[in-house]
Write a protein that holds these residues in place. Structure first.
Motif, short mmCIF file in Angstrom:
data_model
loop_
_atom_site.label_atom_id
_atom_site.label_comp_id
_atom_site.label_asym_id
_atom_site.label_seq_id
_atom_site.Cartn_x
_atom_site.Cartn_y
_atom_site.Cartn_z
N LEU A 15 50.08 66.66 15.05
CA LEU A 15 50.28 67.92 15.78
C LEU A 15 51.68 67.95 16.40
N VAL B 17 42.40 80.73 21.91
CA VAL B 17 42.91 79.42 22.35
C VAL B 17 42.53 79.18 23.81
N GLN C 224 43.60 73.89 25.40
CA GLN C 224 44.43 73.87 24.19
C GLN C 224 45.85 74.35 24.49
N GLN C 225 45.96 75.36 25.34
CA GLN C 225 47.30 75.83 25.72
C GLN C 225 48.06 74.75 26.49
N LEU D 37 49.46 72.22 24.10
CA LEU D 37 50.68 72.71 23.44
C LEU D 37 51.87 72.72 24.40
N GLU E 256 40.00 70.36 20.26
CA GLU E 256 41.22 70.93 20.88
C GLU E 256 42.42 70.73 19.95
N CYS F 215 44.65 73.61 17.77
CA CYS F 215 46.11 73.69 17.90
C CYS F 215 46.78 73.50 16.55
N ARG F 216 46.24 72.57 15.74
CA ARG F 216 46.84 72.34 14.42
C ARG F 216 46.65 73.55 13.52
#
Ligand SMILES: [Zn+2]
Ligand SMILES: [Zn+2]
Lengths: 210, 249
Positions: B135, B193, B197-198, B201, B221, B225-226
């Motif tokens: 990721l 999302v 998850q945010q 990132l 999660e 994201c991926r």
């Protein structure tokens, strides 16, 4: 194909395209071969076209071992019938099976996968003749599987995949693979890490050699 | 004119056999994607054989040519043997190589992408969560090529995103705030999302990799994201990568 080919007779253009579809033949070689065919006497050329037709009309792949067969009953070819199916040697391609067969070292049967797992080329396990292999194993006659995929990244990945699904589902079957290591006549100095590492792992006691 | 020998380092991404004993292969190098021919490399006694395999980091000497550069000498620097022992890691490595190929160009400085690829490939077999390494790799490579994801404000109204669940659109290159999402008819192409998850990132975007250990990182999660980044890659290059379809990823 270069635009210059457009001025050629359609028949020649067709031939060039047909040759280009063969592996290892680029547009230039395809052109050269086509001009050669044009200059060749008719008899010779017809022999080639006859051979091509015969190969496609008389031969097919056995539905069981996936090797080539000229049997009309392609569910169980003469080869499957003749050979000992308690030992199956799994290879990537027909040519690999022929090479092993010619060496005379393997008396059991073969299973031809028709390729190797290669995600980067979009080839997953479902595109290989793995289901056919599982069907054979379900008959319960197999005692040993010899994984003889190539020692390349794709071949190794295919071997690992088969090892996983066979060992999980058929606990009675012995799984072996061909030894990896130095090829005869090679210099250590020029060996790659993978080959060296395999040669060390598969090293044998001196007694075993003698 | 006689061409002189040149030297380059890079990772071999794919090989095919050519004619009787030659191999043609693609290299991700400092100078972008390059194609080579290694004559006689399929012969067991060839000094090139074995070195010319996908997922090998090599030192190459070659004669440049307009069509295919011809290899004269090759040495392995790293063969990533630990990856080659595990089926799932091979698939992951193939995905990373395809991704790097698709975002590298020819004849351009490519040293960042190459070093990022080498770094990730060198660490992945020791990683507790290999998909987290991937990721980070996906995120960084996309950002480097100028397709970074907008994580802090709405891609439509530019307002700062509140701490809440938001919708991501790969076509927009980021998130929609609640208001914009409700007013737009774009729901079909968006991914929901979560706050976690945010946060994941954002932590990656700030390169605070040590802090990742403090997050509650469940597979779900990371996978979401991926997925969001893979959709962005698909939109940037115009096709889905072949290796994405492998479930084991
Ligand atoms: Zn058969
Ligand atoms: Zn908004």
């Amino acid at each position: 194909m270069t635009s210059g080919n457009n001025s050629l007779p359609v028949e020649v253009q067709k031939l060039i395209i047909a040759f280009s579809s063969l592996p290892g033949i680029g547009p230039k070689t395809a052109q050269r071969l086509s001009y050669f065919v044009l200059s060749q006497n008719k008899e010779e050329t017809l022999k080639l076209s006859e051979a091509l037709t015969e190969v496609k009309e008389n031969l097919s792949f056995c539905n069981t071992c996936c090797f080539i067969t000229n049997d009309k009953n392609s569910d169980n070819c003469g080869y499957c019938y003749e050979k000992d199916s308690s030992q199956i040697c799994v290879v990537e391609n027909v040519i690999d099976a022929i090479t092993i067969e010619m060496s005379g070292i393997h008396n059991g049967s073969f299973h031809v996968l028709h390729g190797a797992i290669s995600p980067i080329n979009g080839i997953g396990p479902e595109k290989l003749k793995i289901e056919e292999l599982m069907k054979r194993l379900n008959k319960g006659e197999t005692k040993e599987i010899i994984l003889a995929t190539n020692p390349t990244l794709e071949g190794e990945a295919t071997g690992m995949y088969l090892n996983k699904i066979i060992s999980e589902n058929y606990t009675n079957i012995k799984l072996t693979r061909l030894a990896r290591g130095l090829a005869s006549g090679t210099d250590l100095e020029y060996s790659d890490f993978n080959t060296l590492s395999n040669a060390f792992q598969n090293r044998t006691s001196i007694d075993e050699i003698n | 004119m006689k061409s002189t020998s040149k030297h380059i380092k890079g990772i071999i991404t794919r090989c095919t056999n050519y004619k009787e004993a030659d191999r043609i292969f693609t290299l991700i190098s400092d100078s972008g994607i390059m194609n080579f021919i290694a004559r006689g490399a399929k012969k067991p006694k060839s000094k090139l054989s074995g070195h010319i395999e996908p997922l090998n980091y090599v030192n190459l000497y070659y004669r440049p040519s307009k069509s295919l550069n011809s290899v004269s000498q090759v040495e392995s620097i790293n063969s990533f043997l630990e990856i080659k022992k595990e089926y799932n890691l091979i698939l992951k490595a193939q995905y990373m190589m395809e991704l790097s190929e698709s975002l590298s160009s020819e004849n351009e400085d490519n040293s960042y992408i190459l070093s990022l690829l080498i770094k990730t490939l060198s660490n992945i077999h020791n990683s507790k969560i290999p998909n987290l390494d991937i990721l980070i790799y996906e995120f960084e490579i996309l950002k480097y090529q100028g397709f970074g994801i907008r994580l802090f404000d709405c891609t439509n109204c530019n307002k700062k995103l509140e701490r809440a669940e938001h919708y991501f659109s790969s076509k927009a290159g980021g998130f929609y705030c609640g208001n914009c999402f409700d007013s737009k008819e774009i729901h079909y192409e968006c991914i929901k999302v979560s706050i976690e998850q945010q946060l994941l990132l954002r932590t990656i975007s700030r390169k605070k990799y040590m802090e990742l250990a403090n997050l509650d990182l469940r597979e779900k999660e990371i996978d979401t994201c991926r997925k969001l980044i893979q959709n962005s890659v698909r939109d940037v290059i115009g096709v889905q990568l072949k290796t994405v379809n492998f479930s084991e990823l």
